[in-house]
Design a protein around this motif. Structure first.
Motif: not given
Length: 336
Positions: A289-292, A299-302, A309-311
């Motif tokens: 996961v990451g911050v764009h 927030l993005v699912n890579l 994981e996002v939470i």
């Protein structure tokens, strides 16, 4: 007519592409479909899943999901200037915006390229570039699950606020929105005072409906990732509303901090994206996961990430902003 799915795969029905399942999912078209569906009794757990663009599943859903699929748009009144339009809940919001622009109808062009269904627009009071759904919504049609009857709620009773409505509170879990009635106009009413909109519109030759729509689409595409490439729900966080003295103190410490008026007296709106950026989290990655890197609100699912994981990343972002500015940023996404 309804279509039912058991143990429905939700990975293609949520924009984060999280791989969870729903015990039962039903696509519906009409109020009669809903009436027949609930005739056997109201499930212990149910909710509407429209476009899945503002939801994050952290586990399998053990209840009933309802998805509107009817896509009718009809003009109900036209006096030559003001045009009232009834829009089924299953209409893609951006399809509605394009429909209006093609017909020379002003009012929702600033809301171009917002993902999701029309039925979700009043729930979230969607907004962008200085405009909100409440600016055009006149009435909301809904099916009352408890009584089995159809109701119409005037906008004045929808309790619209910043990303807020009565549908997220008193009416949550009690009604299913089936259609939205909006009022548009043929009188040009450009709203260009937010962000880069005026510059982008001028570069296209001036404030026509088409130019405004294309400018906003271009701006959004430069800032927001395509959900087909990176799972995301658009803006994950709300812009925080703070007391005016707090805003003034922060503005003194950070002169370049964006600051906007809030609807509530004595309050001001801060830019959550700016706060996240200055807290050092823009472009931050952790595992899947990451911050764009272009828009810190997203927030993005890579690839292959879970809702958990996002939470976890969201909590880390909130902590970073709190530690740096003493400001709380709330999530905009519905977390299940």
């Amino acid at each position: 007519m309804t279509k039912e799915f058991q143990q429905a795969d939700l990975s293609g029905r949520n924009s984060f592409h999280v791989k969870q399942r729903a015990a039962r999912l039903v696509e519906f078209e009409t109020a009669d479909d809903l009436r027949a569906l609930f005739a056997a009794g109201i499930p212990d757990r149910w909710m509407v899943l429209a476009g899945g663009n503002n939801v994050l599943f952290t586990c399998d859903y053990d209840g009933l999901l309802l998805t509107p699929v009817s896509q009718k748009i009809e003009v109900t009144e036209d006096d030559g200037e003001r045009v009232r339009v009834r829009v089924d809940a299953g209409v893609e919001w951006d399809d509605l915006v394009e429909w209006a622009v093609r017909r020379g109808l002003w009012g929702i062009e600033n809301l171009s390229l917002i993902p999701g269904k029309a039925g979700a627009a009043p729930v979230q009071n969607i907004g962008a570039y200085g405009r909100e759904a409440k600016d055009v919504i006149e009435r909301v049609e809904m099916y009352c699950v408890e009584s089995g009857s159809m109701l119409t709620l005037d906008a004045a009773h929808c309790e619209f606020g910043y990303r807020e409505s009565v549908f997220k509170h008193a009416l949550k879990g009690r009604v299913v929105i089936t259609a939205v009635e909006i009022a548009l106009t043929r009188t040009p009413q450009p709203h260009l005072g937010y962000g880069d909109v005026e510059r982008e519109v001028a570069a296209r030759g001036g404030a026509t409906l088409r130019n405004i729509r294309e400018a906003i689409i271009a701006i959004r595409r430069t800032k927001l990732p395509d959900t087909a490439e990176l799972g995301n729900a658009g803006s994950f966080f709300k812009n925080p509303i703070v007391d005016q003295p707090v805003a003034e103190r922060l503005k003194t410490e950070w002169p370049d901090m964006p600051l906007y008026p809030a609807q509530e007296p004595g309050k001001a709106k801060l830019a959550a994206g700016w706060l996240i950026d200055k807290a050092g989290m823009k472009g931050y990655r952790e595992g899947r996961v990451g911050v764009h890197e272009r828009q810190a609100l997203v927030l993005v699912n890579l690839g292959g990430a879970t809702g958990g994981e996002v939470i976890a990343l969201a909590r880390k972002v909130q902590t970073a902003v709190r530690d740096r500015f003493g400001v709380e940023i709330d999530t905009e996404v519905n977390i299940l």
